[in-house]
Design a protein around this motif. Structure first.
Motif, PDB file in Angstrom:
ATOM      1  N   LEU A  47       0.833  -1.193   0.000  1.00 57.41           N
ATOM      2  CA  LEU A  47       0.000   0.000   0.000  1.00 57.41           C
ATOM      3  C   LEU A  47       0.874   1.251   0.000  1.00 57.41           C
ATOM      4  O   LEU A  47       1.825   1.358   0.767  1.00 57.41           O
ATOM      5  N   VAL A  48       0.515   2.202  -0.840  1.00 58.29           N
ATOM      6  CA  VAL A  48       1.186   3.500  -0.864  1.00 58.29           C
ATOM      7  C   VAL A  48       0.335   4.529  -0.117  1.00 58.29           C
ATOM      8  O   VAL A  48       0.814   5.210   0.781  1.00 58.29           O
ATOM      9  N   ALA A  49      -0.929   4.626  -0.505  1.00 55.98           N
ATOM     10  CA  ALA A  49      -1.831   5.589   0.127  1.00 55.98           C
ATOM     11  C   ALA A  49      -3.262   5.219  -0.187  1.00 55.98           C
ATOM     12  O   ALA A  49      -3.537   4.589  -1.216  1.00 55.98           O
ATOM     13  N   SER A  50      -4.174   5.620   0.702  1.00 54.64           N
ATOM     14  CA  SER A  50      -5.593   5.396   0.456  1.00 54.64           C
ATOM     15  C   SER A  50      -6.383   6.605   0.931  1.00 54.64           C
ATOM     16  O   SER A  50      -5.898   7.398   1.757  1.00 54.64           O
ATOM     17  N   ILE A  51      -7.613   6.717   0.403  1.00 58.26           N
ATOM     18  CA  ILE A  51      -8.463   7.853   0.749  1.00 58.26           C
ATOM     19  C   ILE A  51      -9.909   7.395   0.793  1.00 58.26           C
ATOM     20  O   ILE A  51     -10.369   6.644  -0.077  1.00 58.26           O
ATOM     21  N   GLU A  52     -10.608   7.826   1.837  1.00 59.24           N
ATOM     22  CA  GLU A  52     -12.015   7.476   2.000  1.00 59.24           C
ATOM     23  C   GLU A  52     -12.897   8.461   1.219  1.00 59.24           C
ATOM     24  O   GLU A  52     -12.427   9.508   0.771  1.00 59.24           O
ATOM     25  N   THR A  53     -14.166   8.143   1.121  1.00 65.79           N
ATOM     26  CA  THR A  53     -15.100   9.001   0.397  1.00 65.79           C
ATOM     27  C   THR A  53     -15.127  10.411   0.967  1.00 65.79           C
ATOM     28  O   THR A  53     -15.177  11.405   0.225  1.00 65.79           O
TER      29      THR A  53
END
Length: 122
Positions: A47-53
């Motif tokens: 994983l590099v990065a994630s974003i929620e709604t």
């Protein structure tokens, strides 16, 4: 049919910048988490990065302060702005999204893009 299509990879010198984009299309009811993963030769995908709604973000330690993830919910698109790139960032970058397709009884599924190559020269 749901698709994720990435763009923006390429070759850049160390210290340079790239911006990746990933657009979701198809019969989509809603999109939850969107994110970017990478896989270097001989290594596991990480994983590099994630974003929620709602905009909450999560970053891997090795990119904090250098990469910024963002999304445009109206365009169903997630972005990854990568600055201060290092040779060790060289990898195939994959877009990932949890998507609820239309007609799926609100069940979400993980979808992946085809990958876009990022190469950083020293």
């Amino acid at each position: 049919q749901v698709q994720l299509v990435e763009s923006g990879g390429g070759l850049v010198q160390a210290g340079g910048s790239l911006r990746l984009s990933c657009a979701a299309s198809g019969s989509i009811f809603s999109i939850n988490t969107m994110g970017w993963y990478r896989q270097a030769p001989g290594k596991q995908r990480e994983l590099v990065a994630s974003i929620e709604t709602g905009g909450s973000t999560n970053y891997a330690e090795f990119v904090k302060g250098r990469f910024t993830i963002s999304r445009d919910n109206a365009k169903r698109t997630v972005y990854l702005q990568m600055n201060s790139l290092k040779p060790e960032d060289t990898a195939l970058f994959y877009c990932n999204a949890e998507i609820i397709p239309i007609g799926s009884a609100y069940h979400g599924y993980a979808y992946w893009g085809q990958g876009t190559q990022v190469t950083v020269s020293s």
